[in-house]
Design a protein around this motif. Structure first.
Motif, short mmCIF file in Angstrom:
data_model
loop_
_atom_site.label_atom_id
_atom_site.label_comp_id
_atom_site.label_asym_id
_atom_site.label_seq_id
_atom_site.Cartn_x
_atom_site.Cartn_y
_atom_site.Cartn_z
N ALA A 101 46.54 48.04 44.89
CA ALA A 101 46.58 47.18 43.70
C ALA A 101 47.98 46.61 43.45
N LEU A 102 48.99 47.21 44.05
CA LEU A 102 50.35 46.68 43.89
C LEU A 102 50.55 45.38 44.66
N ARG A 103 49.65 45.09 45.63
CA ARG A 103 49.84 43.93 46.49
C ARG A 103 48.66 42.97 46.54
N VAL A 104 47.44 43.50 46.37
CA VAL A 104 46.26 42.63 46.51
C VAL A 104 45.28 42.89 45.37
N PRO A 105 44.40 41.94 45.05
CA PRO A 105 43.37 42.18 44.04
C PRO A 105 42.52 43.38 44.44
N THR A 106 42.36 44.32 43.49
CA THR A 106 41.72 45.60 43.81
C THR A 106 40.79 46.02 42.68
N ALA A 107 39.72 46.72 43.05
CA ALA A 107 38.81 47.32 42.06
C ALA A 107 38.25 48.60 42.65
N MET A 108 37.72 49.45 41.77
CA MET A 108 37.07 50.68 42.20
C MET A 108 35.74 50.86 41.49
N ILE A 109 34.83 51.55 42.18
CA ILE A 109 33.52 51.90 41.66
C ILE A 109 33.40 53.41 41.70
N PHE A 110 33.03 54.02 40.58
CA PHE A 110 32.80 55.46 40.53
C PHE A 110 31.31 55.75 40.41
N VAL A 111 30.88 56.86 41.03
CA VAL A 111 29.55 57.42 40.78
C VAL A 111 29.73 58.88 40.36
N PRO A 112 28.76 59.47 39.68
CA PRO A 112 28.93 60.83 39.15
C PRO A 112 28.99 61.88 40.25
N CYS A 113 29.65 62.99 39.94
CA CYS A 113 29.55 64.20 40.76
C CYS A 113 29.17 65.34 39.83
N ALA A 161 46.51 42.08 57.26
CA ALA A 161 46.34 41.32 56.03
C ALA A 161 45.06 41.74 55.32
N ILE A 162 45.10 41.76 54.00
CA ILE A 162 43.93 42.10 53.18
C ILE A 162 43.85 41.10 52.03
N GLY A 163 42.67 40.51 51.83
CA GLY A 163 42.50 39.54 50.76
C GLY A 163 42.13 40.19 49.43
N ALA A 164 41.34 41.25 49.47
CA ALA A 164 40.95 42.01 48.29
C ALA A 164 40.46 43.36 48.78
N PHE A 165 40.54 44.37 47.89
CA PHE A 165 40.14 45.72 48.28
C PHE A 165 39.25 46.31 47.20
N VAL A 166 38.10 46.85 47.63
CA VAL A 166 37.15 47.48 46.72
C VAL A 166 36.82 48.87 47.26
#
Length: 418
Positions: A368-380, A186-191
């Motif tokens: 994101a299809l199943r749980v609240p999700t977000a992403m953080i990007f940093v530069p390359c 089970a996953i409540g949210a994913f970052v």
């Protein structure tokens, strides 16, 4: 959450040291990493990851596809955990940060919480997803896709690499034994924290990309069929040359992508002549096509335009051209509340940021299809990824990890589930 928690920061030097230490598993002379999924080198980094997680007090489980789940307990174990992580596999000529940063930043986050003696309300889950890259086995992001039910476990286990080795056989060779069914965790949210893999943040001198979602993708397999004949005796007007037909197809792909700009992109990544010979006019060419855009309607329009253009080329050149859609991923919006939380976190940390859409697919897009999700990007550097020269700065990696820490800590410390 108290001021002390708001002021909490990761140990950037320790994170950097961990990134460089694990780069030895599959390290290449050019400074990159060749760590194909479920290879010997992947097995080595998986063992390292398990040991590091257990040393940090986490309980590690493995699902049927080899995905590793490392759990840090919370006060309320009835709550679904707040998850973070990414992947540790690479391209054959991959870099030191793609996916690896997100996984090891999650480990550094846990170590930082341990050092500060902080217990969260909800558990925290650190994940190393199997085969995000898709370079050895197709499809990419297969384990996270199976986790949310897009693919069956049996389907994925039966997939074979170019040498005929199946996923099931590769898992067995590494001695990976499942402790839980795929999809049961089970996953409540994913970052997920990740390098941008593009040039925008660096060009705009932004430290953080607040990712609103992932763009849609269609993968096509195509063939151009003409007629093989002698290179020296067949007059130009009488030729049915599959390769010159493909050249027109490639230019049509480029033209159509430009017409649906500025967000649409299209790439013909493979082209193979059937039975090639120096003095034979090519009679058959196979090709692949990757089309991406943040909008489903644009993907549909590109599909329509491509088929019309290919039909015209085929008729004019007396060729047969087929185009089969073999995989489609719809544009995926991330949870607006979590996106806003990431943005507020960047503001509170004083990090220059912008909102953006991910051009690449990630495990987060499946979650994101199943749980609240977000992403953080940093530069390359120079936007380069999937390349041994892939590079990011210690300062940017640390900033991304700090934002990941604050975001996960806020979610896991809240009195109610997200």
């Amino acid at each position: 959450m108290g001021t002390a928690r708001h002021n909490l920061r990761v140990d950037g030097a320790r994170l950097w040291s961990t990134l460089m230490e694990t780069a030895a598993f599959g390290g290449t002379p050019a400074g990159g990493i060749n760590r194909l999924t479920l290879s010997l080198e992947d097995g080595q980094v998986r063992d390292w990851f398990r040991n590091a997680c257990e040393a940090a007090g986490l309980t590690v489980g493995t699902d049927e596809l080899g995905t590793q789940f490392a759990l840090r307990p919370g006060r309320d174990m009835s709550r679904r955990p707040i998850a973070t992580g990414s992947h540790l596999d690479t391209q054959p000529t991959g870099g030191r940060f793609d996916g690896i940063l997100g996984t090891l930043a999650g480990l550094e986050m846990v170590r930082t919480l341990n050092d500060a003696g902080i217990e969260t309300e909800a558990p925290i889950l650190l994940v190393n997803w199997t085969n995000e890259e898709g370079s050895r086995y197709a499809p990419a992001t297969m384990a996270s896709a199976a986790h949310v039910g897009t693919f069956t476990v049996a389907d994925i286990l039966a997939r074979a690499d170019a040498d005929g080795t199946t996923v099931a056989e590769a898992l067995a060779r590494l001695g990976i034994v499942a402790t839980e069914p795929t999809g049961s965790r089970a996953i409540g949210a994913f970052v997920e924290l990740h390098i941008e893999q593009g040039p925008i943040l660096e060009a705009e001198q932004k430290t953080i990309g607040v990712v609103e979602g992932g763009q849609g993708i269609i993968w096509f397999d195509g063939t151009v069929t003409g007629f093989e004949s002698h290179a020296g005796t067949t007059p130009m007007p009488r030729r049915r040359d599959a390769l010159t037909g493909l050249a027109e197809v490639a230019l049509a792909v480029e033209r159509i992508a430009h017409a649906h700009g500025p967000s649409a992109v299209a790439t013909m990544g493979e082209a193979v002549i059937g039975a090639p010979s120096r003095n034979v006019i090519p009679g058959r060419v196979r090709f692949t096509l990757d089309v991406r855009d943040p909008h489903a309607a644009t993907l549909d329009a590109i599909d329509t335009d491509l088929r019309a253009a290919l039909a015209e080329i085929a008729a004019r050149r007396n060729l047969a051209i087929t185009l089969d859609a073999v995989w489609r991923q719809e544009p995926v919006p991330f949870d607006p509340r979590l996106v806003a939380l990431v943005e507020r976190g960047a503001e509170s940390l004083g990090l220059p940021h912008r909102r953006m859409v991910s051009g690449a697919s990630h495990d987060a897009c499946n979650l994101a299809l199943r749980v609240p999700t977000a992403m953080i990007f940093v530069p390359c550097k120079d936007g380069i990824s999937h390349n041994e020269s892939e590079s990011a700065t210690q300062a940017d990696c640390t900033a991304g990890a700090d934002l990941l820490l604050q975001t996960v800590l806020t979610l896991a410390s809240s009195p109610a589930a997200p």
